[in-house]
Design an enzyme around this catalytic site. Structure first.
Site, PDB file in Angstrom:
ATOM      1  N   ASP A   8      89.850 -17.549  37.174  1.00  0.00           N
ATOM      2  CA  ASP A   8      88.564 -18.194  36.903  1.00  0.00           C
ATOM      3  C   ASP A   8      87.570 -17.554  37.870  1.00  0.00           C
ATOM      4  OD1 ASP A   8      89.067 -19.356  39.342  1.00  0.00           O
ATOM      5  OD2 ASP A   8      88.875 -21.430  38.662  1.00  0.00           O
ATOM      6  N   CYS A  65      93.390 -18.910  40.515  1.00  0.00           N
ATOM      7  CA  CYS A  65      92.195 -19.751  40.575  1.00  0.00           C
ATOM      8  C   CYS A  65      92.056 -20.158  42.040  1.00  0.00           C
ATOM      9  CB  CYS A  65      92.278 -20.940  39.619  1.00  0.00           C
ATOM     10  SG  CYS A  65      93.562 -22.152  39.957  1.00  0.00           S
ATOM     11  N   THR A  67      93.060 -22.722  43.895  1.00  0.00           N
ATOM     12  CA  THR A  67      94.356 -23.109  44.480  1.00  0.00           C
ATOM     13  C   THR A  67      95.549 -22.470  43.771  1.00  0.00           C
ATOM     14  OG1 THR A  67      94.446 -24.973  42.966  1.00  0.00           O
ATOM     15  CG2 THR A  67      93.507 -25.395  45.157  1.00  0.00           C
ATOM     16  N   GLY A  70      95.519 -25.252  39.009  1.00  0.00           N
ATOM     17  CA  GLY A  70      94.966 -25.446  37.662  1.00  0.00           C
ATOM     18  C   GLY A  70      95.532 -24.459  36.657  1.00  0.00           C
ATOM     19  N   HIS A  98     115.424 -17.316  40.389  1.00  0.00           N
ATOM     20  CA  HIS A  98     116.031 -18.574  39.919  1.00  0.00           C
ATOM     21  C   HIS A  98     115.391 -19.120  38.642  1.00  0.00           C
ATOM     22  CE1 HIS A  98     117.946 -19.885  44.010  1.00  0.00           C
ATOM     23  NE2 HIS A  98     118.203 -18.613  43.695  1.00  0.00           N
ATOM     24  N   HIS A 133     121.467 -20.276  36.720  1.00  0.00           N
ATOM     25  CA  HIS A 133     120.011 -20.428  36.581  1.00  0.00           C
ATOM     26  C   HIS A 133     119.594 -20.366  35.111  1.00  0.00           C
ATOM     27  CE1 HIS A 133     119.811 -20.306  40.862  1.00  0.00           C
ATOM     28  NE2 HIS A 133     120.386 -19.114  40.897  1.00  0.00           N
TER      29      HIS A 133
END
Ligand code: RB5
Length: 144
Positions: A8, A65, A67, A70, A98, A133
């Site tokens: 973003d 973005c 963090t 989102g 994994h 896994h």
């Protein structure tokens, strides 16, 4: 590898570094936007990148973005996508080993470019380990 890359506005500058890193390391990357730092809505770009990976048009995707939260939430709504929010190079390695994650998400605001490069090195330097896994991944499916 063929990689779809999006962000973003908060990830716009970091995306340029990611695209340059991918090119330096021999990957083919497509910039899916945005193409300026004007404010946009991260689900639009997460959907674009995740959709392209789910359709098999790209091997993997990378999303950023502010963090990374989102874009990872939005990307994981697309069937067939396993988006992982990597908060460190170790997370990036484990997401591949994994979880066989096919979309890497990370924070553009809480990582400097040198940490971002370490995350990319770790992601591309790690392979899915299969075995137990795979059994666990097979149990991840839409419900409720
Ligand atoms: C944009 O300000 C910010 O909310 C976005 O980049 C992201 O961090 C959302 O999860």
């Amino acid at each position: 590898m063929n990689i779809a890359v999006g962000s973003d506005h908060a990830g716009y500058e970091m995306k340029k570094h990611v695209l340059a890193w991918l090119e330096r390391h021999g990957h083919k990357a497509e910039d899916m936007g945005p193409y300026s730092d004007e404010s946009v809505d991260y689900p639009d770009y997460a959907r674009k990148v995740a959709g392209a990976v789910a359709e098999g048009r790209f091997d993997q995707g990378i999303l950023m973005c502010g963090t990374g939260i989102g874009v990872s939430i939005a990307a994981n709504k697309v069937n067939g996508v396993r988006a992982a929010l990597a908060c460190s190079p170790e997370f990036a390695a484990l997401a591949r080993q994994h979880n066989n994650a096919n979309v890497l998400c990370f924070s553009a605001r809480f990582n400097d470019t040198s940490t971002a490069e370490k995350i990319l090195e770790s992601w591309f330097g790690s392979e899915f380990e299969g075995g137990r896994h795979q059994r666990r991944i097979d149990k991840i499916e839409p419900c409720c």
